[in-house]
Motif scaffolding. Sequence first.
Motif, PDB file in Angstrom:
ATOM      1  N   LEU A  33       7.932  -4.065   0.098  1.00 40.29           N
ATOM      2  CA  LEU A  33       8.337  -3.200   1.215  1.00 40.29           C
ATOM      3  C   LEU A  33       8.479  -1.736   0.807  1.00 40.29           C
ATOM      4  O   LEU A  33       8.464  -0.857   1.654  1.00 40.29           O
ATOM      5  N   TRP A  34       8.652  -1.493  -0.508  1.00 34.91           N
ATOM      6  CA  TRP A  34       8.838  -0.110  -0.948  1.00 34.91           C
ATOM      7  C   TRP A  34       7.710   0.337  -1.881  1.00 34.91           C
ATOM      8  O   TRP A  34       7.768   1.408  -2.456  1.00 34.91           O
ATOM      9  N   VAL A  35       6.712  -0.534  -2.073  1.00 37.27           N
ATOM     10  CA  VAL A  35       5.608  -0.209  -2.988  1.00 37.27           C
ATOM     11  C   VAL A  35       4.660   0.762  -2.286  1.00 37.27           C
ATOM     12  O   VAL A  35       4.241   0.514  -1.154  1.00 37.27           O
ATOM     13  N   ALA A  36       4.345   1.859  -2.951  1.00 39.64           N
ATOM     14  CA  ALA A  36       3.632   2.932  -2.263  1.00 39.64           C
ATOM     15  C   ALA A  36       2.139   3.004  -2.595  1.00 39.64           C
ATOM     16  O   ALA A  36       1.344   3.410  -1.767  1.00 39.64           O
ATOM     17  N   TYR A  37       1.762   2.609  -3.815  1.00 36.05           N
ATOM     18  CA  TYR A  37       0.384   2.882  -4.254  1.00 36.05           C
ATOM     19  C   TYR A  37      -0.581   1.796  -3.778  1.00 36.05           C
ATOM     20  O   TYR A  37      -0.348   0.600  -3.972  1.00 36.05           O
ATOM     21  N   GLU A  38      -1.688   2.260  -3.204  1.00 34.58           N
ATOM     22  CA  GLU A  38      -2.631   1.309  -2.616  1.00 34.58           C
ATOM     23  C   GLU A  38      -3.219   0.352  -3.652  1.00 34.58           C
ATOM     24  O   GLU A  38      -3.462  -0.819  -3.346  1.00 34.58           O
ATOM     25  N   ALA A  39      -3.423   0.838  -4.886  1.00 35.23           N
ATOM     26  CA  ALA A  39      -4.000  -0.043  -5.915  1.00 35.23           C
ATOM     27  C   ALA A  39      -3.045  -1.201  -6.200  1.00 35.23           C
ATOM     28  O   ALA A  39      -3.479  -2.338  -6.414  1.00 35.23           O
ATOM     29  N   ASN A  40      -1.751  -0.931  -6.189  1.00 39.56           N
ATOM     30  CA  ASN A  40      -0.778  -2.009  -6.434  1.00 39.56           C
ATOM     31  C   ASN A  40      -0.766  -3.008  -5.276  1.00 39.56           C
ATOM     32  O   ASN A  40      -0.686  -4.218  -5.492  1.00 39.56           O
ATOM     33  N   LEU A  41      -0.864  -2.501  -4.056  1.00 47.11           N
ATOM     34  CA  LEU A  41      -0.912  -3.411  -2.900  1.00 47.11           C
ATOM     35  C   LEU A  41      -2.172  -4.266  -2.970  1.00 47.11           C
ATOM     36  O   LEU A  41      -2.142  -5.469  -2.696  1.00 47.11           O
ATOM     37  N   GLY A  42      -3.283  -3.664  -3.362  1.00 51.05           N
ATOM     38  CA  GLY A  42      -4.542  -4.406  -3.478  1.00 51.05           C
ATOM     39  C   GLY A  42      -4.455  -5.487  -4.546  1.00 51.05           C
ATOM     40  O   GLY A  42      -4.923  -6.624  -4.341  1.00 51.05           O
ATOM     41  N   THR A  43      -3.853  -5.163  -5.680  1.00 51.56           N
ATOM     42  CA  THR A  43      -3.707  -6.161  -6.754  1.00 51.56           C
ATOM     43  C   THR A  43      -2.817  -7.311  -6.289  1.00 51.56           C
ATOM     44  O   THR A  43      -3.109  -8.487  -6.536  1.00 51.56           O
ATOM     45  N   LEU A  44      -1.741  -6.981  -5.594  1.00 51.67           N
ATOM     46  CA  LEU A  44      -0.841  -8.039  -5.097  1.00 51.67           C
ATOM     47  C   LEU A  44      -1.542  -8.921  -4.063  1.00 51.67           C
ATOM     48  O   LEU A  44      -1.310 -10.132  -4.018  1.00 51.67           O
ATOM     49  N   LEU A  45      -2.419  -8.318  -3.257  1.00 53.90           N
ATOM     50  CA  LEU A  45      -3.170  -9.131  -2.291  1.00 53.90           C
ATOM     51  C   LEU A  45      -4.032 -10.155  -3.018  1.00 53.90           C
ATOM     52  O   LEU A  45      -4.155 -11.302  -2.584  1.00 53.90           O
ATOM     53  N   ARG A  46      -4.647  -9.741  -4.113  1.00 56.31           N
ATOM     54  CA  ARG A  46      -5.497 -10.678  -4.876  1.00 56.31           C
ATOM     55  C   ARG A  46      -4.657 -11.833  -5.408  1.00 56.31           C
ATOM     56  O   ARG A  46      -5.085 -12.982  -5.427  1.00 56.31           O
ATOM     57  N   ASN A  59       4.917  -2.214   9.314  1.00 57.30           N
ATOM     58  CA  ASN A  59       3.824  -1.966  10.255  1.00 57.30           C
ATOM     59  C   ASN A  59       3.751  -0.471  10.564  1.00 57.30           C
ATOM     60  O   ASN A  59       4.151  -0.028  11.642  1.00 57.30           O
ATOM     61  N   THR A  60       3.261   0.284   9.587  1.00 57.21           N
ATOM     62  CA  THR A  60       3.135   1.736   9.775  1.00 57.21           C
ATOM     63  C   THR A  60       1.698   2.130   9.455  1.00 57.21           C
ATOM     64  O   THR A  60       0.986   1.399   8.755  1.00 57.21           O
ATOM     65  N   ASP A  61       1.301   3.309   9.948  1.00 58.86           N
ATOM     66  CA  ASP A  61      -0.057   3.802   9.653  1.00 58.86           C
ATOM     67  C   ASP A  61      -0.254   3.896   8.146  1.00 58.86           C
ATOM     68  O   ASP A  61      -1.321   3.586   7.621  1.00 58.86           O
ATOM     69  N   TYR A  62       0.808   4.338   7.469  1.00 60.88           N
ATOM     70  CA  TYR A  62       0.695   4.518   6.025  1.00 60.88           C
ATOM     71  C   TYR A  62       0.307   3.203   5.342  1.00 60.88           C
ATOM     72  O   TYR A  62      -0.643   3.144   4.552  1.00 60.88           O
ATOM     73  N   TYR A  63       1.036   2.109   5.656  1.00 66.20           N
ATOM     74  CA  TYR A  63       0.752   0.827   4.987  1.00 66.20           C
ATOM     75  C   TYR A  63      -0.587   0.253   5.444  1.00 66.20           C
ATOM     76  O   TYR A  63      -1.306  -0.355   4.673  1.00 66.20           O
ATOM     77  N   ARG A  64      -0.927   0.448   6.716  1.00 65.39           N
ATOM     78  CA  ARG A  64      -2.220  -0.057   7.195  1.00 65.39           C
ATOM     79  C   ARG A  64      -3.365   0.621   6.430  1.00 65.39           C
ATOM     80  O   ARG A  64      -4.305  -0.021   5.991  1.00 65.39           O
ATOM     81  N   ARG A  65      -3.241   1.941   6.256  1.00 63.28           N
ATOM     82  CA  ARG A  65      -4.292   2.674   5.527  1.00 63.28           C
ATOM     83  C   ARG A  65      -4.310   2.270   4.057  1.00 63.28           C
ATOM     84  O   ARG A  65      -5.365   2.029   3.470  1.00 63.28           O
ATOM     85  N   ALA A  66      -3.129   2.180   3.447  1.00 54.98           N
ATOM     86  CA  ALA A  66      -3.044   1.849   2.012  1.00 54.98           C
ATOM     87  C   ALA A  66      -3.626   0.466   1.750  1.00 54.98           C
ATOM     88  O   ALA A  66      -4.370   0.263   0.776  1.00 54.98           O
ATOM     89  N   LEU A  67      -3.336  -0.499   2.633  1.00 55.09           N
ATOM     90  CA  LEU A  67      -3.875  -1.851   2.436  1.00 55.09           C
ATOM     91  C   LEU A  67      -5.387  -1.870   2.626  1.00 55.09           C
ATOM     92  O   LEU A  67      -6.111  -2.517   1.877  1.00 55.09           O
ATOM     93  N   ALA A  68      -5.854  -1.117   3.624  1.00 53.09           N
ATOM     94  CA  ALA A  68      -7.303  -1.085   3.880  1.00 53.09           C
ATOM     95  C   ALA A  68      -8.031  -0.507   2.663  1.00 53.09           C
ATOM     96  O   ALA A  68      -9.097  -0.996   2.278  1.00 53.09           O
ATOM     97  N   ARG A  69      -7.445   0.500   2.044  1.00 54.47           N
ATOM     98  CA  ARG A  69      -8.111   1.124   0.890  1.00 54.47           C
ATOM     99  C   ARG A  69      -7.958   0.286  -0.378  1.00 54.47           C
ATOM    100  O   ARG A  69      -8.856   0.216  -1.201  1.00 54.47           O
ATOM    101  N   GLY A  70      -6.793  -0.361  -0.545  1.00 55.03           N
ATOM    102  CA  GLY A  70      -6.536  -1.097  -1.791  1.00 55.03           C
ATOM    103  C   GLY A  70      -7.151  -2.480  -1.816  1.00 55.03           C
ATOM    104  O   GLY A  70      -7.388  -3.051  -2.882  1.00 55.03           O
ATOM    105  N   ASN A  71      -7.453  -3.032  -0.653  1.00 53.00           N
ATOM    106  CA  ASN A  71      -7.922  -4.417  -0.573  1.00 53.00           C
ATOM    107  C   ASN A  71      -9.369  -4.537  -1.064  1.00 53.00           C
ATOM    108  O   ASN A  71     -10.265  -3.908  -0.516  1.00 53.00           O
TER     109      ASN A  71
END
Length: 172
Positions: A33-46, A59-71
């Motif tokens: 919930l407090w993780v900011a970097y898209e690469a970290n979100l992408g790694t966690l998704l994997r 559910n914010t624009d920031y997290y939607r964009r970060a997940l889209a880029r990191g995934n």
Amino acid sequence: VTAPGQRSSRRDLRHVRRSTGHQCWDHLIVAPLWVAYEANLGTLLRTCDAVGACMAVPNTDYYRRALARGNTLAITPHIHWTGRKEAWLEERRAMGDRIVGIELADDATRLADVEPARERTVVLLGHEHSGIPDEAWKHMDEVVTIPMIGTGNSLNVAVAGSLVLYKLAGLS
Ligand SMILES: C[S@@+](CC[C@H](N)C(=O)[O-])C[C@H]1O[C@@H](n2cnc3c(N)ncnc32)[C@H](O)[C@@H]1O
């Protein structure tokens, strides 16, 4: 089919992997919930994909964009979109979920002692610089810490989350 003693090729392994997505697994939910970097979100998704976990993020624009880029996955694991963070944690507790924080802390459960989760479990991860904020601690049922013997102060947040998720999933 791979003969006994033979190593599976990448192609063989691809055949035994899922070819479709999965709805909510209803068991493990990693909540960066407090993780900011898209690469970290992408790694966690994997890792979610690998262990059969869902992810929860605001559910914010920031997290939607970060997940889209990191995934980097073709099929995204199930995402729970949260509202206000504390309210969401209270809601999950009211539903009977166990809330486990992953953080460097005294008197915490050490990684080696973490048992596979027997109930639906939310796994909280902190911000890359400031960790899990003070106001979230009252919502946690348990804190898990990963012992370190090197010179660094902490692990990368996606590495820390992945190690604990594997234990909670009973896969390591
Ligand atoms: C890079 S750390 C933040 C460290 C921050 N400077 C602090 O002192 O709180 C980011 C997140 O990764 C997780 N983390 C990193 N290393 C950890 C460890 N050894 N044990 C448990 N959690 C860890 C925690 O969730 C933490 O909030």
